[in-house]
Design a protein around this motif. Sequence first.
Motif, short mmCIF file in Angstrom:
data_model
loop_
_atom_site.label_atom_id
_atom_site.label_comp_id
_atom_site.label_asym_id
_atom_site.label_seq_id
_atom_site.Cartn_x
_atom_site.Cartn_y
_atom_site.Cartn_z
N SER A 67 30.89 92.94 51.31
CA SER A 67 31.51 94.14 51.89
C SER A 67 32.15 95.01 50.82
CB SER A 67 32.55 93.74 52.94
OG SER A 67 33.50 92.85 52.41
N ASN A 68 32.20 96.31 51.09
CA ASN A 68 32.85 97.24 50.17
C ASN A 68 34.11 97.85 50.75
OD1 ASN A 68 31.97 99.20 51.98
ND2 ASN A 68 30.24 99.87 50.70
N SER A 69 34.52 97.34 51.93
CA SER A 69 35.70 97.87 52.60
C SER A 69 36.33 96.77 53.43
CB SER A 69 35.31 99.04 53.51
OG SER A 69 36.37 99.38 54.38
N SER A 70 37.64 96.85 53.62
CA SER A 70 38.34 95.88 54.46
C SER A 70 38.46 96.33 55.90
CB SER A 70 39.74 95.61 53.88
OG SER A 70 39.65 95.00 52.60
N ALA A 71 37.80 97.42 56.25
CA ALA A 71 37.83 97.89 57.64
C ALA A 71 37.07 96.92 58.54
CB ALA A 71 37.22 99.28 57.73
N GLY A 116 29.77 98.29 56.04
CA GLY A 116 29.64 98.92 54.73
C GLY A 116 29.52 97.86 53.64
N SER A 122 39.49 93.68 59.71
CA SER A 122 40.26 94.43 58.73
C SER A 122 41.29 93.57 58.01
CB SER A 122 40.97 95.62 59.39
OG SER A 122 41.81 95.17 60.44
N ASN A 149 36.30 91.62 49.06
CA ASN A 149 35.30 92.67 48.88
C ASN A 149 34.61 92.52 47.53
OD1 ASN A 149 35.90 93.92 51.35
ND2 ASN A 149 37.51 95.17 50.43
N SER A 188 27.75 102.07 55.93
CA SER A 188 28.61 102.33 57.08
C SER A 188 28.02 103.39 57.99
CB SER A 188 30.02 102.77 56.64
OG SER A 188 30.62 101.77 55.86
N ARG A 208 34.30 95.73 60.68
CA ARG A 208 32.91 96.15 60.73
C ARG A 208 32.03 95.02 61.28
NH1 ARG A 208 34.86 100.48 60.47
NH2 ARG A 208 34.56 102.08 58.86
#
Length: 234
Positions: free
Chosen positions: A108-112, A207, A132, A155, A81, A114
């Motif tokens: 991915s390691n996040s649900s934001a 990320g 997201s 994720n 990220s 990106r």
Amino acid sequence: MPLLNDADAVYLGASKADRVYLGATLVWGAQPRTDHLLHFDGADGSTAFIDESGMVWTGTGSVQLDIAQKKFGSASLECPSSGGVFSPVDGVNFGAGQDFTLECFFNSNSSASRVLLSVVGDGITWTFFRRSNNILSVYNGEDGTLTTAGLNISNGTWHHAAFCREGSILRVFLNGQLSATITNSRALPEFARVGIASSGYTSQDFGGYMDEVRITPHEALYTSDFTPPEAPFA
């Protein structure tokens, strides 16, 4: 006998078959196509990125190769990220109003929200997002969000994503399934800078991990459901 490729001469030679050049300018025939494929294989922690065409890409921030995670091969691109991998400015020739395919594997390691891939040129930015709400979407700076894909992303799992243009039709695929279609006549810039995991806005940097990124100018490789690759791209 064909003319030589001298300055300000028309060139009709076997090395540029079916094209006519005036000096370095193509005046007749199909624009030559260069595909750009990054396997992201190499030594753990490496920040050297060269695609299969020989183009050198530049890493920013903290991106590096990681041998612990990969879809194929010996490594993948670790994206914390912070930063991304960029082609040279105007380094990718998409052609004027041509079809294209952008694709990659991502984990991915996040649900934001990106960025997976971005295309920047002529004051226009096209961005391919992991959103997201765990879906894909395509955005450009003039028309806003063009299309949103409806299949969910998990994720910690490798997914294949593809974005294609065929004429004025844009298609988004997740894991080989057609998940969104829209008509939009706005083309990519003819010459552009492509970003992987970033568009240059650090708050949107991806990320997780990315692998097997392929940019295919002048061709929509996918127009309906398909089986994602089960081995590295050749």
